[in-house]
Design a protein around this motif. Structure first.
Motif, mmCIF file in Angstrom:
data_model
loop_
_atom_site.group_PDB
_atom_site.id
_atom_site.type_symbol
_atom_site.label_atom_id
_atom_site.label_comp_id
_atom_site.label_asym_id
_atom_site.label_seq_id
_atom_site.Cartn_x
_atom_site.Cartn_y
_atom_site.Cartn_z
ATOM 1 N N TYR A 7 -9.631 -36.287 22.011
ATOM 2 C CA TYR A 7 -8.741 -37.256 21.377
ATOM 3 C C TYR A 7 -7.998 -38.013 22.470
ATOM 4 N N SER A 8 -7.850 -39.323 22.250
ATOM 5 C CA SER A 8 -7.127 -40.132 23.228
ATOM 6 C C SER A 8 -6.497 -41.343 22.549
ATOM 7 N N ALA A 9 -5.422 -41.808 23.164
ATOM 8 C CA ALA A 9 -4.692 -42.986 22.685
ATOM 9 C C ALA A 9 -4.474 -43.912 23.867
ATOM 10 N N ARG A 10 -4.691 -45.206 23.632
ATOM 11 C CA ARG A 10 -4.520 -46.208 24.683
ATOM 12 C C ARG A 10 -3.619 -47.337 24.189
ATOM 13 N N ARG A 11 -2.777 -47.791 25.071
ATOM 14 C CA ARG A 11 -2.009 -49.023 24.857
ATOM 15 C C ARG A 11 -1.368 -49.396 26.177
ATOM 16 N N GLU A 12 -0.884 -50.623 26.253
ATOM 17 C CA GLU A 12 -0.300 -51.108 27.512
ATOM 18 C C GLU A 12 1.044 -50.461 27.810
ATOM 19 N N GLN A 13 1.861 -50.230 26.770
ATOM 20 C CA GLN A 13 3.189 -49.664 26.988
ATOM 21 C C GLN A 13 3.113 -48.131 27.054
ATOM 22 N N GLU A 53 -6.220 -45.230 33.356
ATOM 23 C CA GLU A 53 -5.365 -46.409 33.210
ATOM 24 C C GLU A 53 -5.337 -46.864 31.751
ATOM 25 N N GLY A 54 -4.138 -47.077 31.229
ATOM 26 C CA GLY A 54 -3.969 -47.506 29.849
ATOM 27 C C GLY A 54 -3.969 -46.370 28.840
ATOM 28 N N GLU A 55 -4.270 -45.181 29.289
ATOM 29 C CA GLU A 55 -4.311 -44.020 28.395
ATOM 30 C C GLU A 55 -2.923 -43.385 28.374
ATOM 31 N N ILE A 56 -2.326 -43.293 27.194
ATOM 32 C CA ILE A 56 -0.982 -42.726 27.106
ATOM 33 C C ILE A 56 -0.993 -41.281 26.624
ATOM 34 N N LEU A 57 -2.062 -40.868 25.978
ATOM 35 C CA LEU A 57 -2.251 -39.476 25.549
ATOM 36 C C LEU A 57 -3.737 -39.185 25.559
ATOM 37 N N ALA A 58 -4.097 -37.979 25.956
ATOM 38 C CA ALA A 58 -5.489 -37.556 25.882
ATOM 39 C C ALA A 58 -5.516 -36.042 25.903
ATOM 40 N N GLY A 59 -6.529 -35.490 25.254
ATOM 41 C CA GLY A 59 -6.673 -34.055 25.254
ATOM 42 C C GLY A 59 -7.998 -33.635 24.655
ATOM 43 N N SER A 60 -8.178 -32.330 24.572
ATOM 44 C CA SER A 60 -9.400 -31.795 23.996
ATOM 45 C C SER A 60 -9.157 -30.390 23.481
ATOM 46 N N THR A 61 -10.052 -29.966 22.610
ATOM 47 C CA THR A 61 -10.010 -28.610 22.073
ATOM 48 C C THR A 61 -11.425 -28.073 22.060
ATOM 49 N N VAL A 81 -3.517 -34.010 15.409
ATOM 50 C CA VAL A 81 -3.830 -35.318 15.989
ATOM 51 C C VAL A 81 -3.409 -36.427 15.019
ATOM 52 N N THR A 82 -3.525 -36.179 13.724
ATOM 53 C CA THR A 82 -3.033 -37.138 12.731
ATOM 54 C C THR A 82 -1.534 -37.346 12.912
ATOM 55 N N GLU A 83 -0.791 -36.261 13.083
ATOM 56 C CA GLU A 83 0.655 -36.369 13.307
ATOM 57 C C GLU A 83 0.953 -37.133 14.599
ATOM 58 N N LEU A 84 0.161 -36.868 15.643
ATOM 59 C CA LEU A 84 0.359 -37.594 16.900
ATOM 60 C C LEU A 84 0.137 -39.084 16.713
ATOM 61 N N ALA A 87 3.005 -40.669 15.070
ATOM 62 C CA ALA A 87 4.218 -40.680 15.896
ATOM 63 C C ALA A 87 4.150 -41.711 17.022
ATOM 64 N N VAL A 88 2.946 -42.090 17.404
ATOM 65 C CA VAL A 88 2.755 -43.012 18.523
ATOM 66 C C VAL A 88 2.132 -44.292 17.966
ATOM 67 N N LYS A 89 2.962 -45.241 17.674
ATOM 68 C CA LYS A 89 2.538 -46.493 17.022
ATOM 69 C C LYS A 89 1.910 -47.467 18.022
ATOM 70 N N GLY A 90 1.010 -48.281 17.498
ATOM 71 C CA GLY A 90 0.450 -49.371 18.283
ATOM 72 C C GLY A 90 -0.602 -48.984 19.303
ATOM 73 N N ALA A 91 -1.106 -47.766 19.236
ATOM 74 C CA ALA A 91 -2.133 -47.332 20.184
ATOM 75 C C ALA A 91 -3.516 -47.412 19.538
ATOM 76 N N ARG A 92 -4.522 -47.554 20.364
ATOM 77 C CA ARG A 92 -5.919 -47.477 19.917
ATOM 78 C C ARG A 92 -6.378 -46.043 20.137
ATOM 79 N N TRP A 93 -6.724 -45.385 19.062
ATOM 80 C CA TRP A 93 -7.091 -43.973 19.109
ATOM 81 C C TRP A 93 -8.596 -43.790 19.025
#
Length: 127
Positions: A7-13, A53-61, A81-84, A87-93
């Motif tokens: 699972y990963s989330a990307r955004r500029e901020q 770069e651009g990745e604000i959260l990432a992980g694995s199980t 991951v749904t909760e994450l 909680a983290v708006k505006g990211a591409r998951w």
């Protein structure tokens, strides 16, 4: 051979302080409610300094080898991951296992068919 869920989330901020606190709450709640001991099959977020770069959260199980544990682990991780994501708006998951992307549904969140089916869970438990 092992299979993992990624699972990963990307955004500029970067994450805000409030988002970081929310992420920590989700991880803590997941660990407290995880039905099995150990950390191998839990929600695991990579350290922030290892992010691309651009990745604000990432992980694995890593998925369990025991078929009876598979669906409860998948459900627990995808719920977290749904909760994450909420909680983290505006990211591409992206949530996936190898070549299989896990679909997003605004109402249900991340889910796979049958992951909460008690008959299927019981059947897998007998293997």
């Amino acid at each position: 051979m092992s299979v993992s869920l990624y699972y990963s989330a990307r955004r500029e901020q970067p994450l805000t302080e409030a988002e970081t606190a929310s992420v920590e709450r989700v991880v803590t709640a997941h660990m407290a409610s995880f039905p099995y001991g150990g950390e191998e099959e839990c929600l695991y977020l990579y350290p922030p300094d290892s992010a691309d770069e651009g990745e604000i959260l990432a992980g694995s199980t890593k998925m369990p080898l025991d078929p009876g544990r598979l669906l409860p682990v998948i459900a627990g991780v995808l719920d977290s991951v749904t909760e994450l994501r909420r909680a983290v708006k505006g990211a591409r998951w992206r949530v996936h296992s190898d070549d299989l992307d896990v679909p997003w549904d605004e109402t249900e969140g991340y889910a796979l068919p049958g992951m909460r089916d008690p008959d299927l869970i019981a059947e897998l438990g007998t293997l």
